[in-house]
Design an enzyme around this catalytic site. Sequence first.
Site, short mmCIF file in Angstrom:
data_model
loop_
_atom_site.label_atom_id
_atom_site.label_comp_id
_atom_site.label_asym_id
_atom_site.label_seq_id
_atom_site.Cartn_x
_atom_site.Cartn_y
_atom_site.Cartn_z
N HIS A 1 0.34 -1.37 -0.14
CA HIS A 1 0.07 -0.28 -0.45
C HIS A 1 0.82 1.38 -0.33
O HIS A 1 0.12 2.02 -0.57
CB HIS A 1 -1.16 -0.26 1.52
CG HIS A 1 -2.17 -1.28 0.99
ND1 HIS A 1 -3.42 -0.48 0.50
CD2 HIS A 1 -1.60 -2.67 1.09
CE1 HIS A 1 -4.17 -1.98 0.28
NE2 HIS A 1 -3.21 -2.58 0.65
N ASP B 1 -6.28 5.85 0.53
CA ASP B 1 -6.88 3.84 0.57
C ASP B 1 -7.65 3.19 0.89
O ASP B 1 -8.29 3.77 1.69
CB ASP B 1 -4.79 3.23 0.67
CG ASP B 1 -4.86 2.96 1.42
OD1 ASP B 1 -5.25 2.34 2.74
OD2 ASP B 1 -3.30 2.09 1.48
O1 LIG Z 1 11.42 -8.29 -3.04
C1 LIG Z 1 10.79 -7.49 -3.67
C2 LIG Z 1 9.24 -7.69 -3.36
C3 LIG Z 1 8.54 -6.53 -3.40
N1 LIG Z 1 8.71 -5.53 -3.60
C4 LIG Z 1 8.19 -4.13 -4.34
O2 LIG Z 1 6.64 -4.89 -3.49
C5 LIG Z 1 5.24 -4.65 -3.52
C6 LIG Z 1 4.70 -5.41 -3.22
O3 LIG Z 1 3.35 -5.18 -3.53
P1 LIG Z 1 2.00 -6.08 -4.88
O4 LIG Z 1 2.62 -6.79 -5.67
O5 LIG Z 1 0.65 -5.99 -4.02
O6 LIG Z 1 1.85 -7.51 -3.33
P2 LIG Z 1 2.26 -7.00 -1.54
O7 LIG Z 1 2.74 -6.24 -0.77
O8 LIG Z 1 1.95 -8.48 -1.14
O9 LIG Z 1 0.38 -5.84 -1.49
C7 LIG Z 1 -0.65 -5.86 -0.34
O10 LIG Z 1 -1.38 -5.20 -0.90
C8 LIG Z 1 -2.04 -5.46 -2.67
C9 LIG Z 1 -2.45 -3.82 -3.09
O11 LIG Z 1 -3.66 -3.63 -2.64
C10 LIG Z 1 -2.70 -5.65 -2.72
O12 LIG Z 1 -3.05 -6.83 -4.27
C11 LIG Z 1 -2.02 -7.32 -2.25
O13 LIG Z 1 -2.62 -8.88 -2.27
C12 LIG Z 1 -1.34 -7.09 -1.15
O14 LIG Z 1 -1.10 -8.64 -0.50
C13 LIG Z 1 5.98 -4.61 -5.10
O15 LIG Z 1 6.19 -3.22 -5.60
C14 LIG Z 1 6.95 -4.91 -5.43
O16 LIG Z 1 7.85 -4.64 -6.66
C15 LIG Z 1 10.18 -5.15 -4.24
O17 LIG Z 1 10.66 -4.42 -4.90
N2 LIG Z 1 10.87 -6.02 -4.09
#
Ligand SMILES: O=c1ccn([C@@H]2O[C@H](COP(=O)(O)OP(=O)(O)O[C@H]3O[C@H](CO)[C@@H](O)[C@H](O)[C@H]3O)[C@@H](O)[C@H]2O)c(=O)[nH]1
Length: 469
Positions: A19, A113
């Site tokens: 988020h 959000d």
């Molecule tokens: O090694 C890593 C791992 C993650 N990321 C970043 O972290 C973010 C992760 O976001 P997302 O892929 O949406 O996963 P979550 O962190 O699990 O996000 C939560 O929030 C999202 C948006 O609401 C939802 O879709 C998901 O289900 C919820 O778990 C992304 O921008 C990735 O690029 C990195 O840069 N490096």
Amino acid sequence: MEHGNAPHVVVLGSPGMGHFIPMVVFAGGLARDLALSVTLIAHTGDPPSAAEQSLLRSLPDAVDVVLFPQLPAEDFPAGTKIEDRMFRTVMSSLSRLRSLLGTLAPLAALVVDPFCLDAIPVAAELGVASYIFFTSSCMSLSLAFHLHELDASFQGEYRDLPEPVRLPGCVPVHGKDLVEPIQDRGNPVYATFLRIAERYLEAEGVLVNSFEALEPGAIKALREGSSHPPVYPVGPLIRAGSIDSGEGHECLRWLDEQPVGSVVYVSFGSGGALTRAQLYELAMGLEASRQRFLWVAKRPHEHDASATFFGVESDDDDPGSFLPEGFLERTKALGLVVPRWAPQVAVLGHSATGGFVTHCGWNSTLEGLVHGVPLIAWPLYAEQKMNAVLLAEDVKVALRLEADEDGLARGEEIARAIVCLIEGEEGKRLRRRARELSDAAARALERGGSSCMVMLDVAAEWKAQRNTQ
Ligand SMILES: O=c1ccn([C@@H]2O[C@H](COP(=O)(O)OP(=O)(O)O[C@H]3O[C@H](CO)[C@@H](O)[C@H](O)[C@H]3O)[C@@H](O)[C@H]2O)c(=O)[nH]1
């Protein structure tokens, strides 16, 4: 900071990188592209993590940042759902938010959000219009709009629904694939989701991080729907490659040495964790596939698929200490394992990356599609199963994995899917589709594109709002 004549918008984000990242990107875009004056209020760790700090540093000067702390894990009983922690963290900040908004007036809008909807009445008390920036798909937004109807239509658990749920304009979705926190009506978070579903109706509008070519049916239905606020698809908003460049990171140097389109990138987002048994099967699958891989590996967790959502508790993240014996040695010619966190946007934008095994978090999904990378969908929690259905069955840009009766994806199945994605005919078809979506995503955001036009309209509303104050 002096806000001058530009309309002033406050953006409020909830905890967790999934988020934090889109809200920072959104806030930065308002200032940079629309010349708005912006205050970003973010819930972060105390102190913010290195990744949080680095992203905040990328913001333009026209964005003021205020950090609210997320509630510590010790404040919650064991087993509390992440969504519950998010809602309660935001509730705990409301009086501070009220005071802050009071000092920032006049405001053109508050944008929150989906876990900050309890701030809407606070803004209303101060006469400030609220908008939502929805950080997932239009399909998930549609579920939020129809949750009360669904709740009234069926008494049992949604996994027992005899027929798939048909949200307007969306691919039918089985009850068991609806968002995870509504899968147990006895859990207090179910009642919170129902309560929050009503808050959506109090917003002036909902901006969604999606775009026409990705979800045409859902967007058309949302546009025609009259029982909810107007919906504005403004995506895909992801970090620019220059912001998540990962300069000097060993995984980028390693990717530089690999052939074009040959590497499968494996990552389960900021929060995703596998059980020890599943981690073992994944390692076996990667090895058996004989394909090149880049794996962001995190310590396994037996009971919580979202174990690292609020940050990693242990510093002991050496993959050698939890991966199967000998795995790193046996696969060192083909793969690279990095602990915990990779510069994902740079990885997905690298020409060597040919596929993405993803938990289908919405940001990861958009990042993959913007870079034309086809997916293997491996959903874990939150709304990820819905995203997987959308991506595999509707958008047709992802392969699904078959799990056995214990819910475990076996190594052979994982290897089959990876080979199919990188070398097979199905993989070629998915890659073509991913490239089409990549082009469509770029068109949506360019001058005159659908998302760009919609965002300009909303900004014009805010500017008009400012002029009536
Ligand atoms: O090694 C890593 C791992 C993650 N990321 C970043 O972290 C973010 C992760 O976001 P997302 O892929 O949406 O996963 P979550 O962190 O699990 O996000 C939560 O929030 C999202 C948006 O609401 C939802 O879709 C998901 O289900 C919820 O778990 C992304 O921008 C990735 O690029 C990195 O840069 N490096």
